[in-house]
Design an enzyme around this catalytic site. Structure first.
Site, PDB file in Angstrom:
ATOM      1  N   HIS A  41     -12.511   0.394  -0.546  1.00  0.00           N
ATOM      2  CA  HIS A  41     -11.394  -0.262   0.129  1.00  0.00           C
ATOM      3  C   HIS A  41     -10.404   0.816   0.540  1.00  0.00           C
ATOM      4  O   HIS A  41      -9.885   1.534  -0.306  1.00  0.00           O
ATOM      5  CB  HIS A  41     -10.728  -1.269  -0.821  1.00  0.00           C
ATOM      6  CG  HIS A  41      -9.714  -2.159  -0.159  1.00  0.00           C
ATOM      7  ND1 HIS A  41      -8.567  -1.683   0.431  1.00  0.00           N
ATOM      8  CD2 HIS A  41      -9.675  -3.508   0.003  1.00  0.00           C
ATOM      9  CE1 HIS A  41      -7.868  -2.692   0.928  1.00  0.00           C
ATOM     10  NE2 HIS A  41      -8.518  -3.811   0.678  1.00  0.00           N
ATOM     11  N   TYR A  98      -3.309 -15.152   0.726  1.00  0.00           N
ATOM     12  CA  TYR A  98      -3.494 -13.707   0.602  1.00  0.00           C
ATOM     13  C   TYR A  98      -4.671 -13.444  -0.322  1.00  0.00           C
ATOM     14  O   TYR A  98      -4.781 -14.046  -1.397  1.00  0.00           O
ATOM     15  CB  TYR A  98      -2.213 -13.080   0.060  1.00  0.00           C
ATOM     16  CG  TYR A  98      -2.284 -11.590  -0.164  1.00  0.00           C
ATOM     17  CD1 TYR A  98      -2.717 -10.731   0.836  1.00  0.00           C
ATOM     18  CD2 TYR A  98      -1.896 -11.036  -1.379  1.00  0.00           C
ATOM     19  CE1 TYR A  98      -2.769  -9.364   0.626  1.00  0.00           C
ATOM     20  CE2 TYR A  98      -1.933  -9.668  -1.594  1.00  0.00           C
ATOM     21  CZ  TYR A  98      -2.381  -8.837  -0.593  1.00  0.00           C
ATOM     22  OH  TYR A  98      -2.438  -7.484  -0.792  1.00  0.00           O
TER      23      TYR A  98
END
EC number: 1.13.11.5
Length: 453
Positions: free
Chosen positions: A304, A362
């Site tokens: 990531h 989120y």
């Protein structure tokens, strides 16, 4: 029969506003033919009996790449939009440096949305400061505000000498009428009003209340981040920014101009609208941007990347690579990384992060972070996925997944964000936010496999 408010809303919505594309361009626009001088800035006599006036957003001698100014051709010069000021107060709008006295201890914080107003509030009256950072007197730092209101600024006008305002609607569309033109701004769009630019805000559509967020940037103006090895495309592309064409009011009625200057507020009564710019040219101007046009980049094999890849706008500091404030977006995107924990990782950060949610959910917080809500993770305070998000990402099948129905953002600054008393005592503060990590149990058992049962 339509009521007065409904007729107003329909009339505003019927306007087909025009815009000029580009970021930082040298624009020119006129709302009456021949109002814009050609070949010079300050004729002896301007057409239509207009006054020529320069609005400077940078020192005269700033380098060409950061030199900002616009020439305005207006019905009255701005000296006629002032007078003998009187001090006023907006008690919920705070300015750095502001160290509030409150009983709330240090910690990771999260709030549900601001409650709807019980009385009539316009845009200015509905602003509530959550955090401040830096020092407005030395033009560094920012403030994070939330707003909620239910009335228009009809004959009220405002400019902020302390900084530019980045407005992020979450519920209800706005019409932001500035000296240099009108912008309709809906949720999933943003707009920016430059330092010193006069404006007023009206409501569009039908809502019980209009709600959103504001970043007040005291420092160097927001600009597009350098893309580096990404190259010439993606992220926020310049052509997707829209600057309004010239529009003006020629009305003579009692009006009120309000000013924010070094953290204090002042007002003056005048007999006409100050939004009287008939034509203008230059590169110091408001703009809007549709967040849905942001083209994200990310990991396409494993791991990531850092959240800096989601930077829409950055306000630089004097230190290279260190922002005074960044505006960061977490938009819909595909997650495809192999053998990877895909949500944002656990983190402690030198930067301080104020987050909001425009719609959806989120990905690092499965529950509790709702549209209109806010969170604050100050410098070096640990944060990351909640227990549910960790379990889901750790055990889920790693097939390509589109992360949809999401639009979260972050105001991130190099300065610690000081909580206001309003934020510390706000009834929507979630007392149990810290518990979202309580279920992250020890999995270390001395074996390479660990305990993933």
């Amino acid at each position: 029969m339509l009521g007065k408010a409904e007729k107003r809303s329909e009339a505003l919505a019927a306007e087909a506003l025009a815009y000029m594309p580009g970021f930082g361009n040298d624009f020119e626009t006129e709302s009456l033919p021949g109002a814009l001088p050609q070949g010079q800035n300050s004729p002896q006599k301007c057409n239509y009996g207009l006054y020529a006036e320069q609005l400077s957003g940078s020192p005269f001698t700033a380098p060409r790449g950061t030199n900002e100014r616009s020439w305005l051709y207006r019905i009255r010069p701005s000296v006629r939009h002032t007078g003998r000021f009187a001090k006023i107060d907006y008690p919920h709008w705070k300015t750095a440096p502001h160290i509030a006295e409150h009983a709330l201890a240090l910690g990771q914080l999260r709030w549900n949305p601001l409650p709807e107003p019980t009385g009539e509030l316009n845009f200015l009256q509905g602003i509530r400061t959550m955090t401040t950072a830096g020092d407005v007197l030395t033009q560094v730092g920012m403030a994070a505000h939330a707003y909620v209101f239910n009335a228009d600024m009809v004959d009220d006008y405002f400019f902020n000498a302390d900084g530019e305002l980045l407005i992020v609607p979450e519920m209800g569309a706005l019409q932001v009428f500035t000296e240099l033109g009108k912008m309709d701004v809906a949720p999933s769009e943003i707009c920016l009003v430059p330092r010193g630019t006069m404006f007023k805000v009206a409501r569009l559509g039908e809502e019980k209340a209009w709600r959103g967020y504001i970043c007040e940037n005291y420092g160097a103006k927001f600009t597009l981040p350098d893309r580096g090895p990404i190259g010439a495309n993606c992220l926020a592309n310049p052509r997707d920014f829209k600057t309004p064409v010239a529009a003006f009011e020629d009305k003579e009625t009692p009006c009120r101009v309000q000013v924010k200057w070094c953290g204090s507020f002042h007002t003056v009564e005048i007999g006409h609208s100050p939004l009287d710019v008939v034509a203008w040219h230059g590169n110091y101007a408001p703009y809007k941007y549709d967040l849905k046009t942001f083209s994200p980049v990310g990991a396409i094999l494993f791991d990531h990347p850092d959240p800096s890849i989601f930077t829409v706008l950055t306000a630089p500091s004097g230190e290279e690579g260190t922002a005074n404030v960044d505006f960061v977006l977490f938009p819909p995107r595909w997650l495809v990384a192999e053998h990877t924990f895909r949500p944002p990782w656990y983190h402690r950060n030198i930067m301080s992060e104020f987050m909001g949610l425009i719609h959806g959910r989120y990905d690092a917080k499965e529950e509790g972070f709702v549209p209109g809500g806010m969170s604050l993770h100050n410098m070096m305070l640990a944060h990351g996925p909640d227990t549910s998000g960790f379990e889901k990402a750790t055990n889920g099948e790693l097939k390509p997944v589109k992360l949809d129905n999401t639009m979260a953002f972050m105001f991130e600054t190099r300065f610690p964000q000081q909580l206001t008393r309003f934020a510390a005592e706000l009834e929507t503060l979630q007392d149990d936010y810290i518990d979202c990590w309580a279920g992250l149990r020890k999995r270390f058992n001395g074996t390479p496999e660990g305990d993933w049962s």
